[in-house]
Design an enzyme around this catalytic site. Structure first.
Site, mmCIF file in Angstrom:
data_model
loop_
_atom_site.group_PDB
_atom_site.id
_atom_site.type_symbol
_atom_site.label_atom_id
_atom_site.label_comp_id
_atom_site.label_asym_id
_atom_site.label_seq_id
_atom_site.Cartn_x
_atom_site.Cartn_y
_atom_site.Cartn_z
ATOM 1 N N ASP A 70 -1.944 -8.462 4.161
ATOM 2 C CA ASP A 70 -1.332 -7.441 3.304
ATOM 3 C C ASP A 70 0.086 -7.884 2.983
ATOM 4 O OD1 ASP A 70 -0.825 -4.898 1.948
ATOM 5 O OD2 ASP A 70 -2.607 -4.224 3.020
ATOM 6 N N HIS A 86 -1.532 -6.760 -2.796
ATOM 7 C CA HIS A 86 -1.304 -6.675 -1.342
ATOM 8 C C HIS A 86 -1.180 -8.070 -0.729
ATOM 9 C CE1 HIS A 86 -1.631 -2.347 -0.646
ATOM 10 N NE2 HIS A 86 -2.630 -2.313 -1.488
ATOM 11 N N GLU A 122 -5.456 -1.334 -5.525
ATOM 12 C CA GLU A 122 -4.070 -0.994 -5.852
ATOM 13 C C GLU A 122 -3.263 -2.113 -6.516
ATOM 14 O OE1 GLU A 122 -3.186 2.500 -2.671
ATOM 15 O OE2 GLU A 122 -2.896 0.486 -1.889
ATOM 16 N N THR A 178 -1.624 0.777 9.647
ATOM 17 C CA THR A 178 -0.708 0.861 10.786
ATOM 18 C C THR A 178 0.782 0.937 10.425
ATOM 19 O OG1 THR A 178 -0.807 -1.547 10.978
ATOM 20 C CG2 THR A 178 -2.329 -0.281 12.345
HETATM 21 C C1 ACM Z 1 -6.562 1.575 0.538
HETATM 22 O O1 ACM Z 1 -6.334 2.558 1.273
HETATM 23 N N1 ACM Z 1 -5.625 1.121 -0.281
HETATM 24 C C2 ACM Z 1 -7.845 0.911 0.519
#
Ligand code: ACM
Ligand code: ZN
Length: 768
Positions: A193, A268, A333, A475
């Site tokens: 990420d 991400h 996203e 997290t």
């Molecule tokens: C997510 O919660 N962006 C998959």
């Protein structure tokens, strides 16, 4: 004749339509209890003819479960002779179709135990049941019974984000143990990420040298952490070496858990772009962000061949390490503003006749899917990958509610359900005032338990595409493994029953009773579990005729002893015992706890009830509020309860773009001197203070006269989350009031939501 029919009917019923309750979670499919017990002793042997390494692994696991559950060391014998006094284990031959690949039969008789399954997975789950039965009492005996058991869904998953906070290898092993002990079978490992790249890739060492570490901003709130500039120290983080990964995957395999790696793309990935800036559209260096980034615009360039070469290289190494059929490629996203400006991305769109950037994302995903398929793997991704078209072979993880999953199933995709409504275990599980900081809304144990993964509007054929569900654990607010434990336990216990047991057998009362033993198992395993289900909520019961307000206390605990106070003191075992809703007549703070063995089981939730002249008034709204922020329904604005700074605490009514225009009938003509509303501002969530409050009164409910206005003076750019009362002071006497709270209308210039409807949040209309 009739009697015989009845006997057959009864045996059919006991054969599994209604399983008898035993202290096991998830509840087995069929249980028939008999009288007597099998007693385990030092002389009990495990009789199992071992012919493979997986069977040998089973023996080791079975031995350690019996050691843990009964304190006894089983002796293994490679034989099935002399079953008396022993546990006889067998792999079915031929295959038993009722049990499938993960089911088992467990027959406990006075003089022997018989466990059989088609696979070692089934045997392992049978042994987990034995362990649970042993931990449910202290006598080392197993009650005689016949169990037939198999899971409802094939995908019973737990996700873990190790990017936002790196979780050490030791904790990953524990996490796999927790999955296995719940008869769950997928570990979705979110390795990539923005805030950290966590897997060693030999061909691209900078991914972990640079991408796995960030500036330490742990002392600041996640969303207030500035991204550093080049040259700033970046030492906070960590990564898994390929050796770590191999060991973890092998460990999981022994415990019948499949590890699915997630390698995010195209967004991400700021951690990867910090290491290899040339893979973005701009090519500009940006450091690994130490906290929240929104929207996510700095993403892989879809126009460069280098991006695809890089991803194929990375995925090749990943496939070497992970034998799973599925490889998760993220896909969520991505804000495509860099793609809109990038010449290479725009060229790609022309060459490939793609009409917009959504189709460019679809091109990206399909190209990766082709690569995975060529290597014998299947692509799975977040539901955004549906946008712009997708091959039906791809599997969807439905996270933005169950809608995308429903749509995908209708299109023939397999779907794993992970909706934010029930499966986001980074959300609060209890009242925010009593919990460590968490994300957004509230998903309690009971709410998880009532989750139904198969949407009602699917046909039987379409429903087969719902292959299971999983909880997602992001997290940002969980810096270590102990905190993760707190967020997943006991909610994953509820999810395990949703995913394993039959839909018909689900019974909250019975589950909450079995949770009592499960909490003891957590204690025994030294798990940092949450006791949020013991919190006591106080809710008003209002009567619009008498205007009386009674307080009801409720909790998710089983057969609770609730003790409460109304004088602001902390309740304890000697406080008033709650038996039924009680009346209050003046402004009161109610504090309540569940008491067990003389001790409160959680902190006391304090709820203030403000008694004023509009309580339980008949109220009608000109424009409806948003269904998502409904508070407690029709009395929400006159129930005596104020909201907190958490807009999702259940005490705010939210209006998206509309004004709040409420007419209130006070019942009879009343004198009052002020009318006040409480409002919230949280510009990050597009919630703005109203521009003004207008109060009018009437004696006939038709003709209103203005009593006054109160204007907001706080800037719409003030970023602090805050609460303000707007008050109109005026002595008057009337039966009806009309209260108008003016919405800002649109999010202001320069705000992230500029031009979109502003939210208005109001908790109470107080008349005094
Ligand atoms: C997510 O919660 N962006 C998959
Ligand atoms: Zn580009």
């Amino acid at each position: 004749m009739k009697k015989q029919f009845l006997a057959i009917l009864l045996s059919v019923i006991s054969l599994g339509v209604f399983a008898q309750e035993i202290d096991v979670i998830p509840q087995p499919v069929s249980v028939i209890k008999n009288s007597g017990n099998f007693k385990l002793t030092e002389n009990t042997n495990l009789l199992f003819n071992v012919t493979s390494s997986s069977e040998k692994d089973f023996v080791d696991l079975a031995t350690s479960l019996i050691q843990d559950g009964a304190g006894l060391t089983l002796q293994h014998k490679n034989s099935s002779a002399n079953p008396e006094g022993n546990i006889l284990v067998q792999i079915n031959n031929p295959f038993n179709s009722e049990l499938g690949t993960e089911g088992y039969k467990l027959s406990i008789k006075n003089d022997r135990v018989f466990l059989y399954a088609n696979t070692t997975s089934g045997l392992f789950y049978g042994m987990q049941t034995i362990w649970q039965l042993l931990t449910a009492n202290s006598s080392n005996s197993l009650p005689c019974m016949e169990i037939t058991d198999y899971p409802r869904f094939g995908w019973r998953g737990m996700h873990l984000d190790v990017s936002r906070h790196f979780m050490p290898v030791d904790f990953i092993y524990k996490y796999i143990d927790y999955i296995a002990m719940h008869k769950m079978n997928v570990f979705h490992w979110h390795l990539v990420d923005d805030q950290g790249w966590r897997i060693e890739i030999k061909k691209y060492p900078k991914l972990t040298e640079i991408g796995a570490f960030r500036a330490d901003r742990e002392n600041l709130d996640w969303n207030s952490r500035k991204t550093p500039i080049k040259g700033n120290e970046a030492k906070y983080g960590g990564f898994y070496s390929q050796e770590d990964v191999k060991a973890i995957v092998a460990y999981a395999q022994k415990k019948h858990v499949t590890v699915i790696p997630e390698i995010e793309m195209p967004a991400h990935v700021m951690s990867a772009l910090a290491a290899y800036p040339e893979l973005s559209c701009t090519g500009e260096y940006q450091a690994v962000p130490p906290g929240g980034v929104w929207p996510i615009t700095h993403i892989f360039c879809a126009g460069k061949e280098e991006t695809f070469n890089f991803l194929e290289d990375v995925l090749s190494e990943v496939m070497e390490l992970f034998p799973s059929t599925y490889i998760h490629i993220g896909g969520d996203e991505a804000t495509k503003t860099e793609w809109e400006k990038c010449e290479l991305c725009q060229n790609r769109m022309k060459q490939e006749s793609l009409k917009d950037e959504h189709e460019l994302q679809a091109y990206f995903i399909k190209r990766i899917e082709k690569f995975l398929n060529k290597n014998g793997r299947q692509l799975i991704g977040w539901d955004e990958i549906l946008e712009g078209g997708l091959n039906p072979s791809a599997t969807i993880m439905s996270w933005r509610g169950s809608g995308p999953g429903t749509e995908a199933a209708k299109l023939g995709h397999d779907v794993v359900m992970t909706p934010t409504s029930h499966c986001y275990f980074d959300y609060y599980q209890g009242d925010p005032s009593l919990e460590p900081k968490a994300f957004g809304g509230k998903i309690t144990l009971k709410k998880v338990y009532h989750y139904e993964p198969v949407p009602e509007n699917l046909t039987t054929e379409e429903a087969k595409h719902i292959i299971g569900a999983q909880a997602n654990i992001w997290t940002e607010q969980m810096p270590n493994g102990k905190h993760v434990e707190y967020m997943i336990m006991p909610r994953m216990t509820a999810l395990s029953e949703v995913l394993w047991s039959t839909k018909e057998s689900r019974d909250w009362g019975n589950f909450s009773k079995r949770m009592e033993t499960q909490y003891q198992r957590f204690e025994k395993l030294d798990i940092n579990y949450a006791t949020s289900a013991f919190q006591v909520a106080a809710t008003p019961e209002l009567d619009s005729k008498s205007k009386a307000i009674k307080i009801a206390l409720s909790t998710e605990a089983w057969q609770p002893e609730i003790r409460y106070t109304t004088d602001g003191t902390e309740p304890n075992a000697n406080s008033t015992l709650y038996t039924k809703p009680f009346k209050i007549t003046e402004t009161t703070t109610v504090k309540a706890v569940v008491v067990k063995n003389g001790k409160p089981m959680s902190k006391a939730l304090a709820t203030d009830f403000y008694i004023h002249k509009a309580i339980a008034g008949e109220l009608s709204l000109k424009y409806p509020n948003s269904k998502s922020y409904d508070s407690t329904g029709k009395f929400a604005l006159v129930d005596g309860i104020k909201g907190s700074k958490n807009h999702a605490d259940g005490n705010w009514k939210g209006f998206n773009g509309d004004d709040l225009v409420a007419t209130i009938d006070l019942g009879d003509s009343k004198s009052f001197s002020s009318v006040k509303i409480g409002a919230l501002q949280n510009v990050g969530s597009y919630i703005f203070y109203p521009t003004q409050l207008i109060v009018e009164s009437s004696n006939d409910g038709q003709n209103f006269k203005k009593l006054g206005t109160a204007k907001n003076k706080v800037s719409v750019y003030d970023g602090a989350t805050q609460i303000q009362d707007l008050t109109v002071k005026k002595k008057a006497k009337a039966r009806y009031l009309r209260v108008t709270v003016k919405n800002l209308g649109l999010c202001p210039k320069g705000h992230a939501g500029e031009g979109s409807p502003a939210w208005l949040f109001v908790d109470e209309i107080v008349v005094e």
